[in-house]
Motif scaffolding. Structure first.
Motif, short mmCIF file in Angstrom:
data_model
loop_
_atom_site.label_atom_id
_atom_site.label_comp_id
_atom_site.label_asym_id
_atom_site.label_seq_id
_atom_site.Cartn_x
_atom_site.Cartn_y
_atom_site.Cartn_z
N GLU A 118 94.82 41.36 62.01
CA GLU A 118 95.35 42.70 61.59
C GLU A 118 96.61 42.98 62.39
OE1 GLU A 118 93.99 43.85 58.80
OE2 GLU A 118 91.62 43.41 58.85
N PHE A 119 97.02 44.15 61.84
CA PHE A 119 98.47 44.71 62.47
C PHE A 119 98.23 44.91 63.86
CE2 PHE A 119 97.20 49.00 63.10
CZ PHE A 119 96.35 49.37 62.43
N ARG A 122 93.52 42.63 65.89
CA ARG A 122 91.82 42.06 65.47
C ARG A 122 92.09 41.05 64.44
NH1 ARG A 122 89.62 47.30 62.70
NH2 ARG A 122 91.66 47.62 62.28
N LEU A 503 100.68 54.05 60.44
CA LEU A 503 99.89 53.39 61.34
C LEU A 503 99.69 54.39 62.70
CD1 LEU A 503 101.34 49.86 61.65
CD2 LEU A 503 99.68 50.79 60.09
N ARG B 176 91.90 58.07 54.59
CA ARG B 176 93.12 57.70 55.67
C ARG B 176 92.34 56.97 56.90
NH1 ARG B 176 98.01 57.25 53.98
NH2 ARG B 176 97.75 58.94 52.81
N VAL B 180 92.67 52.90 57.81
CA VAL B 180 93.30 52.39 58.96
C VAL B 180 92.24 51.34 59.59
CG1 VAL B 180 93.94 52.89 61.30
CG2 VAL B 180 94.57 54.34 59.66
N GLU B 181 90.95 51.70 59.82
CA GLU B 181 89.91 50.91 60.17
C GLU B 181 89.63 49.56 59.38
OE1 GLU B 181 88.49 51.34 63.07
OE2 GLU B 181 87.40 49.58 62.90
N MET B 182 89.99 49.41 58.24
CA MET B 182 90.24 48.30 57.24
C MET B 182 91.44 47.58 57.53
SD MET B 182 88.03 50.31 54.32
CE MET B 182 87.41 49.07 53.19
N GLY B 183 92.22 47.77 58.32
CA GLY B 183 93.45 47.16 58.40
C GLY B 183 94.58 47.79 57.85
N CYS B 184 94.58 48.91 57.44
CA CYS B 184 95.70 49.78 57.25
C CYS B 184 96.28 49.51 55.70
CB CYS B 184 96.81 49.80 58.16
SG CYS B 184 97.41 51.55 58.54
#
Lengths: 523, 378
Positions: A118-119, A122, A503, B176, B180-184
């Protein structure tokens, strides 16, 4: 002493340098096999200024060979693209937007596997070694000889690309019925930036050129050795830094835009300016680029190469349709973009032709002594001045478009068509005209510096901004040293920090480039 | 009118969407690839005009939520686009009959095309905004009282959720965080509505408008006509400013890319700079060197579009940089965006600017012309 060579599509330019001093410079026709032209150019240099093989400490070569091979789809290795990221990305597999003939020229096969990040680092899913072994065995069975490995967010963490490469190599080392098989592996984090498809594309192109890179390096080395030169051979990269033989074998793609880069770097060294705008005026176009600290500014966005979208490090060059062969409109005084091109010496008025070209205007104004000036004596001086003023205005505007701040910047003119430019440009003032402008390319190739670049997304804690940035800069410095730079000469030449929308945690994309002088004696 | 969206329409649509994205909305490239891929695998998409929509239809809007910067790296999957639609159908206990774009600007113009192709569902020639806005609740259906929830959302790993909230602002707040938790980069669908409600609350003909914009720019270039003038005609707007980008300042505030761009006038006329304030999309255009005390020309919700000077190519706020020659076009947004309730949701005040909303022609929402700026009627 060292030798700089620029192998262009038409000419092979070569210079013999002592430090920053040009001892000899020659222009030679490029030969179909490239190395013959290089041998002839080196011999011509020796004829101008005698030297012995051991006196040469390095040979630096800029070549368009690899990009030509790609454009012509010739001598490309059977290549596999392996992407780590499942279950993400599967709807847009590798090479999705490639021209079909090029896919066929690569005998390309594409594979998707689990992995990727992930960004924020993770994992998307864990690497599956057995899945990778299955893919590798399939590559082996289909005659693949070069593999491009990409992984989602590998600029953030490249561990998985490295592990996947080990697994692929191990399978090829076991080999098939015929025993162990050689395989070249290219990793995306070493080639491109954020933007998976573009980085992956660049990596696949690199992989496809890997075998040719080996042949070319062997050929160039043999050509130099035949001249008694035992010094290392370097090739120049898109960003104006050098790479050694081993690096070329691994990263041929990094030579792609070295042509304009070498021209700009040569303009810098011959003019003594390191931060300037360079206007390279040829027969058809004027190419404007920007040097910052001796290096070309690079494009921010994507670049298409042979119809493939990539994010190579390329110099940002603005071309406008003004050159020595540009047609001049008798009514409006407007110049180009149509040009007589290579027919200038038969079609221009000063050469007895019937077409009014920009070169005729320059001769009529007394700026150049080319051909028969009496053939343009009839031109109205007011019209001639109007045309020249228009050229100056448009070139000045192009330079203005390229500069990154309103601060004044000196302008250096090179190339045969630079006679079209006045001594003073609107906005910018005096135009610098270096002496050896005709072999500026080769001089640019000969400049011995190496660099390292980092491009990653980092969550910056507000209180730790300075030390976070310092750590990334240090990483770039270490990369430059690993590439062959002398540690005490390495400087940060480029730094860019862009906050990323949506982000959390101040996620910021940071790009740093470090450059230093080549350690010539250690090799 | 019913028509078919084939692969050839995608490039024009993506370019038009970048114009209507008013600087935001993300790079439409990945969305265009997904749409082409989906059409290649599942066939062309049937576009349906609002007037052909049956009253008892079940319409749902489809979109991507998250950071466009993540999407260019962790490419979305077609499965993740359709998962939320299926989840909503299951939650509501009846199948979704039509899809629609939540916004027509940027990448979210093409994601619903991909969804429609894969699911074999018709796509409405309509959308929820007529432009792009940064937050989920900022659509006209919110003003019509249509609930964003149940909201379906999914990631590429197969995680799927359905969110039921007390109002549309809560959907934005919870989704929102989940995104973010799911990878944005997640796919969402919501704003379930009947055919009658869709007719009342969506912007009509927006797909065709978008394709017309994109092809208009391309054709103007081929015909050696001025593409920017063509955009002004097609949008019914006016050209606000011609200039050069001389400064861009950016910062991330509360998860959004906020900033200002300063443009210096080129040629005759007003020698004051134009300042653009943006939060992903351009929000305010004013003459002078800052927002306060300057002459505000145009504000959100009307459209402020930055185009490359010669080619008419739209430039995103992320793509702005020093030295670019640009032209700024102002154009009307859907009239419903100018009601007091709408202005409270998407007007300058919502984004933290203490200035009254100003229409594309320099008038206020009440139609009053502002001193010094001639009112132009489209």
């Amino acid at each position: 002493m060292h030798i700089g060579i620029d192998v262009g599509g038409t000419n092979t330019d070569a210079v013999l340098m002592e430090g920053a001093t040009t001892l000899a410079g020659v222009k030679h026709s490029t030969t179909p096999d490239v190395t013959t032209g290089i041998v002839q150019a080196i011999e011509a240099l020796r004829a101008q200024h005698a030297f012995t093989g051991p006196e040469i400490r390095a040979v630096m070569i800029g070549t368009t060979h690899f990009i030509n091979a790609l454009v012509q789809a010739k001598r490309l290795a059977p290549t596999a693209a392996l992407r780590l990221g499942l279950p993400a990305t599967r709807s847009l597999p590798p090479m999705i937007d490639w021209p079909q003939p090029l896919v066929e020229a690569l005998s390309a096969r594409t594979y998707l596997a689990h992995g990727g990040y992930e960004f924020d680092g993770r994992p998307i899913s864990p690497l599956d070694p057995e899945e990778l072994r299955t893919h590798a065995r399939d590559m082996l069975a289909h005659g693949i000889r070069s593999v491009a490995i990409s992984s989602v967010f590998s600029p953030v963490n490249h561990d998985l690309e490295v592990r996947a490469a080990e697994i692929v190599r191990a399978v090829f080392a076991e080999g098939g019925p015929d025993g162990p098989t050689d395989v070249a592996v290219s990793l995306s984090h070493e080639i491109g930036r954020i933007g998976l498809l573009e980085r992956e594309n660049a990596t696949i192109i690199n992989a496809a050129l890997s075998e040719l890179a080996g042949e070319i390096v062997d050929g160039l080395t043999a050509a130099a050795r035949a001249q008694g030169i035992t010094a290392p051979i370097y090739l120049s990269q898109n960003d104006g830094t050098l790479m050694d033989e081993g690096f070329v074998r691994s990263y041929p793609v990094a030579t792609f835009a070295s042509g304009p880069t070498n021209s700009m770097r040569g303009a810098a060294v011959t003019s003594g300016l390191t931060t300037c705008a360079v206007v390279d005026v040829g027969g058809t176009t004027a190419d404007v680029g920007l040097l910052v600290g001796g290096f070309p500014r690079e494009t921010a966005g994507e670049v298409k190469v042979a119809g493939v979208r990539t994010n190579f490090r390329m110099p940002d060059v603005l071309s406008i349709g003004i050159g020595g062969g540009s047609l001049v409109d008798l009514d409006t005084g407007e110049v180009g973009p149509e040009s007589v091109g290579y027919r200038l010496t038969t079609e221009a008025l000063v050469f007895g032709g019937s077409t009014l070209t920009a070169t005729d205007i320059a001769v009529a104004a007394g700026r150049a002594d080319i051909g028969d000036a009496t053939k343009v004596a009839h031109l109205d001086p007011v019209f001639v001045q109007k045309v020249l003023a228009r050229i100056a205005e448009r070139v000045a505007e192009a330079v203005d478009r390229m500069r990154t701040s309103p601060d004044p910047i000196p302008v250096v003119a090179v190339g045969g068509g630079s006679i079209l430019l006045p001594d003073e440009l609107p906005i910018f003032g005096r135009v610098h005209r270096p002496e050896n402008y005709s072999v500026a390319n080769a001089i640019g190739a000969s400049i011995a510096q190496v660099g390292g670049e980092i491009d990653k997304i980092i969550a910056i804690e507000p209180s730790r901004r300075q030390e976070t940035i310092a750590a990334v800069k240090q990483e770039a410095v270490e990369k430059a040293v690993a590439a062959g730079a002398r540690a005490e000469t390495v400087d940060i030449v480029d730094f860019d920090e862009v906050p990323i929308p949506y982000l959390p945690g101040n996620a910021t994309r940071i790009r740093v480039k470090a450059v230093g002088d080549l350690e010539m004696d250690a090799r | 009118m019913t028509w078919s969206i084939g692969p050839d329409a995608i490039d024009d649509l993506a370019r038009g969407a970048a114009v209507l994205g008013t600087g935001g909305g993300g790079d439409p490239y990945i969305g265009a690839l997904l749409a082409r891929r989906a059409i290649a695998e599942h066939g062309e998409v049937t576009a349906v005009g609002l007037d052909e929509l049956p009253d008892d239809a079940l319409v749902i809007t489809v979109a991507m939520m998250g950071a466009p910067t993540v999407m260019v790296e962790k490419l979305p999957t077609l499965e993740s686009i359709i998962d939320p639609v299926r989840a909503i159908g299951a939650y509501l206990g009846r199948p979704v009959t039509h899809l629609a774009c939540a916004e027509i600007g940027g990448v979210n113009s093409t994601i619903p095309i991909a969804a429609a192709a894969v699911l074999g569902l018709p796509l409405l020639d309509a959308d929820g905004m007529g432009r792009a806005f940064p937050e989920l609740q900022m659509v006209l259906p919110t003003l019509s009282g249509i609930s964003a929830s149940p909201l379906g959302f999914a990631d590429e790993k197969g995680n799927v959720g359905v969110l039921q909230t007390i109002d549309n602002s809560w959907v934005e707040r919870i989704a929102r965080v989940a995104a973010v938790e799911m990878g944005c980069s997640v796919m969402i669908c919501g704003f379930a509505m009947s055919g009658a409600q869709a007719r009342e609350s969506l912007v009509r003909d927006s797909l065709r408008r978008c394709i017309g914009l994109g092809s208009g720019i391309a054709r103007a270039r081929t015909d050696k006509l001025d593409p920017v003038t063509r955009v002004v005609e097609l949008l019914g707007g006016r050209e606000l400013f011609t200039g050069k980008v001389v400064d861009v300042q950016r910062a991330t505030t509360a998860g959004f890319a906020r900033g200002t761009a300063t443009l210096q006038a080129v040629g005759a006329g007003d020698d004051r700079d134009l300042t653009l304030a943006f939060q992903n999309e351009h929000l305010i255009a004013s003459l002078g060197d800052g927002v306060s005390g300057d002459e505000v020309l145009v504000t959100t919700p009307d459209l402020i579009v930055v185009l490359e000077h010669d080619t008419g190519e739209p430039i995103t706020t992320e793509g702005l940089r020093y030295g670019q020659r640009v032209r700024v076009v102002a154009a009307p947004s859907d009239p419903r965006w100018h009601s007091p309730a709408a202005l409270a949701m998407v007007g300058p005040g919502y984004f933290g600017y203490d200035v009254p909303a100003r229409r594309f022609d320099g008038t206020t929402a009440e139609g009053v012309s502002v001193t010094g700026v001639p009112a132009v009627t489209a």
